[in-house]
Design an enzyme around this catalytic site. Sequence first.
Site, PDB file in Angstrom:
ATOM      1  N   SER A 133      17.523  22.297 -15.212  1.00  0.00           N
ATOM      2  CA  SER A 133      17.695  23.557 -15.935  1.00  0.00           C
ATOM      3  C   SER A 133      16.948  24.707 -15.280  1.00  0.00           C
ATOM      4  CB  SER A 133      17.208  23.406 -17.378  1.00  0.00           C
ATOM      5  OG  SER A 133      15.823  23.092 -17.396  1.00  0.00           O
ATOM      6  N   HIS A 154      24.608  21.247 -15.303  1.00  0.00           N
ATOM      7  CA  HIS A 154      23.578  21.537 -16.292  1.00  0.00           C
ATOM      8  C   HIS A 154      24.149  21.584 -17.704  1.00  0.00           C
ATOM      9  CE1 HIS A 154      20.735  24.606 -18.290  1.00  0.00           C
ATOM     10  NE2 HIS A 154      20.272  23.383 -18.473  1.00  0.00           N
ATOM     11  N   GLU A 166      27.121  24.129 -17.145  1.00  0.00           N
ATOM     12  CA  GLU A 166      27.107  25.009 -15.982  1.00  0.00           C
ATOM     13  C   GLU A 166      27.222  24.151 -14.722  1.00  0.00           C
ATOM     14  OE1 GLU A 166      24.193  28.633 -17.394  1.00  0.00           O
ATOM     15  OE2 GLU A 166      23.252  26.765 -16.752  1.00  0.00           O
ATOM     16  N   ASN A 204      20.121  30.580 -19.066  1.00  0.00           N
ATOM     17  CA  ASN A 204      18.680  30.845 -19.118  1.00  0.00           C
ATOM     18  C   ASN A 204      18.326  32.170 -18.455  1.00  0.00           C
ATOM     19  OD1 ASN A 204      17.859  28.587 -20.568  1.00  0.00           O
ATOM     20  ND2 ASN A 204      17.822  27.310 -18.746  1.00  0.00           N
TER      21      ASN A 204
END
Length: 516
Positions: A133, A154, A166, A204
């Site tokens: 991540s 991910h 992802e 993120n």
Amino acid sequence: MQNTDLDLSLPAVDAAGLRLAVVGSGVMGRGIAQIAALAGLHVTLHDAKPNAAQEAVRELGTTLDRLVEKGKLGADAAQAAVARLQVASGLGDLAGCDVVVEAIVEDLGIKRALFADLEAVVGPHCVLATNTSSLSVTAIAAGLKRPQRVAGFHFFNPVPLMKIVEVIDGLLTAPPVSDFLLGLGRRCGHTAVRAKDTPGFIVNHAGRGYGTEALRLLAEGVAEFHQLDRILRDTAGFRLGPFELMDLTALDVSHPVMESIYHQYYEEPRFRPQPLTRQMLNAGVVGRKVGRGFYRYDGGQQQRFDEAPAPAERPSRVWISARRPEARERLAALVAQLGGTLDEAARPAPDSLCIVTPLGHDTTTCATAEGLDPRRTVAVDWLFDHSRRRVVMTTPVTSPETRAQARGLFGADGVPVSVVRDSAGGVAPRVLATIINIACEIAQQRIAAPADIDRAVTLGLGYPFGPLAWGDRLGPATVLSLLDELLASTGDPRYRASGWLKRRAQLGVSLLTDEE
């Protein structure tokens, strides 16, 4: 820059006999194994910890049984999925796999060592994927003989419920490898989006603005943390306020990510953290799981903060600045709805409540620019929905009488009113502008396609709209003006507008407009 010189005969992603291995049987590894087995893949679990993989398979059986009991899964499908799960006695058992997904500790050295071991075991056509991540996919693949077959894959926790994955192209990842993983993610029932290998990938990365800008508002003393949470939930529509969210994810998880992304982008001001969360982390006050974060938790119940009802005071008349006609029209309609009397004169009467409508400036700047008495002047957030909450912003010298009159008027129908201290941009407009601007920069840097940015953020973060679509709803020109005024008011480069936003605002087109 991608190396496409790779002889890789990948199986069809919908092949009945596709073989997938998961290395790491923790929460993420189990979740990936669950969705893969339910999608018809033969899944092998491996964990370096003795008996961990066996325990994971037992837990997955229990999980699937519960889904059957709840009517969310057929008994036959559950039994078939369990039958497709097996445990590896060692890495050698993964030799025949078509794809291996790594889901171990977030430590670059440990991951690189594992991938080197895997490369020595699996066949030349096996795809190697990392569920990292926060680490660079390129760095994980560095040093391998065939880094072209390594990509990011991910997922988000909990994997079966968070329907987004992802797929990350490392610098040397061959496009067919990412294409294969995109198809594999879709086969497992998830929305799969493609991104370049950059800090934070899409979700993120895009999520930085919500927490960091809220922390900045808290640091400036604009409002208390629980007030900021209420404003952002009720006016902008977030499911959780930023401080509730940080308590839920825990600062021992979220603060290191804030620092990591900030430093990986070489101190990019848009991602600047605040000292408070580092202090809280040092003190062990990290959130819900320890009973105390921003809020206190008693028996798992979040601390409540009561709101006082609107006072009985009302202004004699209400004068609204005409500098922003759209804002004046919205607020005039609201004042009339609440039974207030409008002062239609060019200049306010001596007994009128004065309302200004800043976009990126503060109340003080607007009041002085229009020659208004700052003691009886407030600003009202006009960009967002007024049905659940209204936000009033004072000047440093707004009188208690004026404050009470504004609260009384705007809370006359029982809708809560938040009164905050003076600040450039207010609360929700400033936070939303930051979120939208960062998403524009992700698109500008070609980290991901605009539509994929919005899909990833809505599914990964639960925002009511994708950030680019949100920018369209507010209007790209409005968002650009807001950022430009914030930059002028504060001098802080965190508010400099992305070129993606500037050009689309100037052309009058959607922020989702891609380029060939």
